[in-house]
Enzyme design. Structure first.
Site, PDB file in Angstrom:
ATOM      1  N   CYS A  52      32.348  29.926  32.646  1.00  0.00           N
ATOM      2  CA  CYS A  52      33.680  29.372  32.906  1.00  0.00           C
ATOM      3  C   CYS A  52      34.279  30.240  34.004  1.00  0.00           C
ATOM      4  CB  CYS A  52      34.524  29.329  31.640  1.00  0.00           C
ATOM      5  SG  CYS A  52      34.589  30.859  30.684  1.00  0.00           S
ATOM      6  N   SER A  53      35.318  31.013  33.704  1.00  0.00           N
ATOM      7  CA  SER A  53      35.857  31.942  34.697  1.00  0.00           C
ATOM      8  C   SER A  53      35.163  33.289  34.564  1.00  0.00           C
ATOM      9  CB  SER A  53      37.373  32.085  34.523  1.00  0.00           C
ATOM     10  OG  SER A  53      38.018  30.853  34.779  1.00  0.00           O
ATOM     11  N   TRP A  72      33.962  34.709  28.904  1.00  0.00           N
ATOM     12  CA  TRP A  72      34.160  35.262  27.557  1.00  0.00           C
ATOM     13  C   TRP A  72      35.045  34.373  26.684  1.00  0.00           C
ATOM     14  CZ3 TRP A  72      36.003  39.966  30.669  1.00  0.00           C
ATOM     15  CH2 TRP A  72      37.254  39.732  31.258  1.00  0.00           C
ATOM     16  N   ASP A  73      35.502  33.234  27.167  1.00  0.00           N
ATOM     17  CA  ASP A  73      36.302  32.317  26.356  1.00  0.00           C
ATOM     18  C   ASP A  73      35.550  31.003  26.145  1.00  0.00           C
ATOM     19  OD1 ASP A  73      38.550  33.990  25.955  1.00  0.00           O
ATOM     20  OD2 ASP A  73      39.280  33.541  27.958  1.00  0.00           O
TER      21      ASP A  73
END
Length: 757
Positions: free
Chosen positions: A416-417, A420-421
């Site tokens: 994602c970015s 970690w989410d």
């Protein structure tokens, strides 16, 4: 104790579903305790209703225990003609309570005491560092539930079945990537020298690393962070070589590994080669000058031709807009040729943490009055919250990954970015669907430890354990505006102010198409630079809330440079002493909710039950155990968390029989089903109308959120709040009611039995 203005207040009335119960309120260093006097409760019941003729009187006092970190918002209301002075608590386990006081002074003193005890200056001040386990927990050691070496060996790393991978110790001292685990599994053809160069191209040096190998076909799930492409279109030959080796890892190793990248087969240098046997038995077994033996070709993989996939969890325009901050997404012209057929990329459109935080607060707004009223939640507000839509989007992405691996026999790289989410959500959900082991109790524990704890999900920041003064609101005699009353529900990022939650996703789906979306995204980026005074290629000297304009920028204290090297003094490694409310988000909660959806759709395939997930959500916020207190393994290592606290898995292992599902059928995932053409032991999550509200999690009755509402009886505190147990952390409850802990003060196992979730 110096923060406690008043330790005990008598004749306090608690409201639940509008029904009063009188008791005594106690404030301890780590818990708010409401002790219910049986005689007072009986009198309240008799005043409000006629008790059943065969009802037995309650002889023992009951207690409600609330840990301070679980308090989401606390409101203080002064006395008025309509009501006495009172406090309203909204808790993270979605229990809502009102405490009414006889005097204004008691109300104010309790409010100030709770505020001082909830806002702490450091993690070491949380309950886990002083918690003493009960007798039934002492014999367990949940810190040993996950051993990375054993888990990777279970998946075949270092064995004859899977020779295309190795375990690297390049991050053993966390200097390579402070937010990554100490041991990284990478392709056997990639040296540590190559990794050292490749890390400069990935945000936070979070390079593509293995998290799962499917036993049927040796196809992998790898995870990483976004590339630092920037507006100049930067590229990294080392990163491309690493991705190519991942996609070729299931091919025979005596063949060329990639098209145009790995023209010759070269094993990793002996200095970087490590196998499981050497790590677990003899750390010095691999010495210089003794390279590994040439591996034998593994058996060919049956099934479809590989169509390897790069998954970007973000909305498309968000990823493009991040290029203005020096980040972005893979340029597929540089990656497409790394496998045959050419690999592809897909965007899943999962929104960022700010949208999800706003979404959760809308749900809370719909269900928030359960302390004052027995009425059902506001159905219209529940629908407008978008919570189930976001859960469905997450499961849609999970289904893409599962089908790619199980049916297409291909590799999947997820990011994602910063990885970690949303990356942790997708990776762990896909593994639950692919591998029956992660549908067992111990397997699920290992999965959480691996893909969430070890791979650096920012639990401390996302859960807000340290508290914030913005969560404590004093209402004046003139009332409070909606913005003042619900500070958490206001996402005042520039993204929200310029179109509401999900601005970029909304633009991407607008009628103007991708061209218009890109134009608007670039316009937003220009607005960002004009606002904070950042010149592309130069980092801002001061943080700004405007960084929340772009997806993923919430993780940076200042706008990152377009320079491809990861800065060692980034926000992830800088100690933070207070909670930043705009970094709080229900990321792990959504993962548990999505897991519940799969469990509900496939009840015979899960060893653990719904209650297990609900209790885990509670202990995420209770801060009674050390497992979730920190942001990454380095922080846990530095804090000596295993020496100074207990693992959350002690609680679950000590009560294992409570979490076993009655519907579980181990034979449904037997080895004989592994090669069935319809997926066999693999689960494929359903979305759309199949997504339901996890009503038990939200503290509501059956049918209140998913069907025809069932009217609640006009009773005082539910009987299940006084469920059986043996107290403290060692309690053993039987009721499915959310949110209440058995216990004595300080974790004694001699307390009054009231269940905590």
């Amino acid at each position: 104790m110096e923060y406690i203005r008043v330790a005990k207040v008598e004749n306090v009335t608690i409201l639940h579903h509008g029904q009063p119960t009188v008791g005594t309120l106690h404030l301890t260093p780590h818990h708010l305790i409401f002790r219910i006097d049986p005689e007072a409760e009986s009198s309240c019941q008799s005043a409000s209703q006629t008790p059943p003729p065969q009802a037995k009187p309650v002889k023992r006092p009951r207690e409600i225990w609330i840990t301070y970190p679980i308090i989401s918002t606390l409101f203080r209301h002064p006395a008025s003609a309509a009501s006495p002075a009172h406090l309203r608590l909204r808790n993270r386990d979605f229990s809502f309570l009102t405490f009414q006081f006889k005097t204004e002074r008691d109300c104010r003193d309790v409010f100030e005491s709770i505020k001082s005890l909830t806002i702490v200056k450091g993690v070491e001040n949380l309950y886990a560092y002083s918690y003493a386990p009960g007798s039934i927990e002492k014999k367990f050691n949940g810190w040993k539930i996950y051993n990375p070496l054993k888990e990777y060996e279970r998946m075949g790393i270092g064995t004859e079945r899977c020779k295309g991978w190795r375990i690297s110790k390049i991050n053993k001292d966390y200097a390579f990537s402070p937010t990554y685990p100490a041991l990284l599994v990478v392709p056997a053809t990639i040296s540590d020298t190559t990794l050292s160069h490749a890390k400069n191209y990935r945000s936070r040096a979070r390079i593509p690393a293995l998290t799962y190998i499917h036993p049927l076909n040796n196809c992998s799930i790898t995870r990483c962070s976004q590339p630092l492409t920037g507006v100049r279109g930067n590229r990294s030959i080392q990163d491309e070589k690493l991705v190519a080796a991942i996609f070729a890892s299931s091919q025979p190793q005596n063949l060329p590994q990639t098209l145009g990248q790995l023209e010759t087969f070269n094993s990793s240098p002996s200095s970087s080669y490590t196998n499981l046997g050497a790590l677990s038995l003899d750390p010095d077994a691999c010495t210089a000058g003794s390279p590994p033996e040439a591996p034998e070709p593994p058996p060919k993989i049956y099934g479809a031709q590989q169509n390897n996939l790069i998954v970007d969890a973000r909305p498309t325009v968000n990823a493009y807009a991040m290029q203005a901050l020096g980040m972005g997404s893979e340029n597929m012209e540089n990656y497409r040729h790394l496998s045959s057929p050419p690999c592809t990329k897909t965007y899943l459109g999962i929104e960022n943490i700010h949208v999800m935080r706003d979404c959760l607060n809308k749900v809370i707004e719909a269900i928030k009055d359960s302390d004052l009223s027995p009425l059902s939640p506001n159905r219209e507000m529940l629908i407008r919250s978008g919570w189930t839509k976001h859960i469905g989007t997450m499961l849609d992405g999970t289904a893409v990954i599962v089908r790619q691996i199980a049916l297409e026999h291909s590799h999947v790289l997820i990011h994602c970015s910063d990885g970690w989410d949303r990356t942790s959500q997708l990776s762990s959900l896909a593994q639950i669907c692919l591998d029956p082991y992660f549908r067992t109790i111990e397997g699920f524990m290992a999965l959480v430890e691996k893909d969430w704890v070890s791979f650096g999900h920012r639990f401390r920041d996302r859960c807000g354990f340290l508290g914030s003064d913005k969560w404590f609101i004093e209402k004046s005699g003139n009332g409070v505006s909606a913005e003042d009353a619900y500070p958490n529900s206001e996402d005042d990022s520039l993204a929200s102010r310029n179109g509401g939650p999900g601005t970029f996703a909304s633009v991407a789906n607008a009628g103007g198409g991708l061209g218009e979306a890109l134009e608007k995204g670039i316009g937003q980026a220009k607005l960002f630079f004009n606002t904070v005074g950042v010149v592309p290629g130069r980092a801002s000297s001061s943080p700004s809330n405007s960084t929340e304009l772009l997806d993923g920028a919430e993780d940076y204290s200042a706008s990152p440079s377009l320079d491809r090297k990861t800065k060692p003094t980034n926000a992830a490694t800088t100690p933070v002493t207070l909670t930043k409310p705009k970094e709080v988000s229900p990321v792990f909660h959504q993962f548990l909710d999505a897991t519940y959806q799969i469990l509900h759709q496939n009840p015979t395939r899960f060893e653990y039950n719904e209650r297990f997930l609900r209790r885990l959500l509670y202990h995420l916020y209770s801060c009674q155990y050390g497992t979730f207190l920190h942001n990454n393994d380095k922080d846990r290592h530095d804090a000596r968390i295993q020496e100074r606290s207990r693992s959350v898995w002690d609680y679950f292992l000590a009560r294992r029989e409570m979490w076993i599902s009655e519907k579980y059928d181990p034979a449904a995932d037997g080895a004989d089903r592994e090669r069935e053409i319809d997926g066999g032991r693999v689960l494929f999550p359903k979305t759309g109308a199949a997504i339901r509200w996890w009503e038990e999690c939200w503290g509501r009755e059956v049918g209140e959120m998913n069907g025809s509402a069932i009217s609640l009886p006009a009773t005082s505190l539910p009987e299940e709040w006084g469920g059986s147990g043996t107290g403290g952390g060692g309690g053993r409850g039987t009721s499915p009611a959310p949110g209440w802990q058995s216990g004595g003060v300080g974790g004694s196992d001699k307390g009054i039995e009231v269940e905590m979730m």
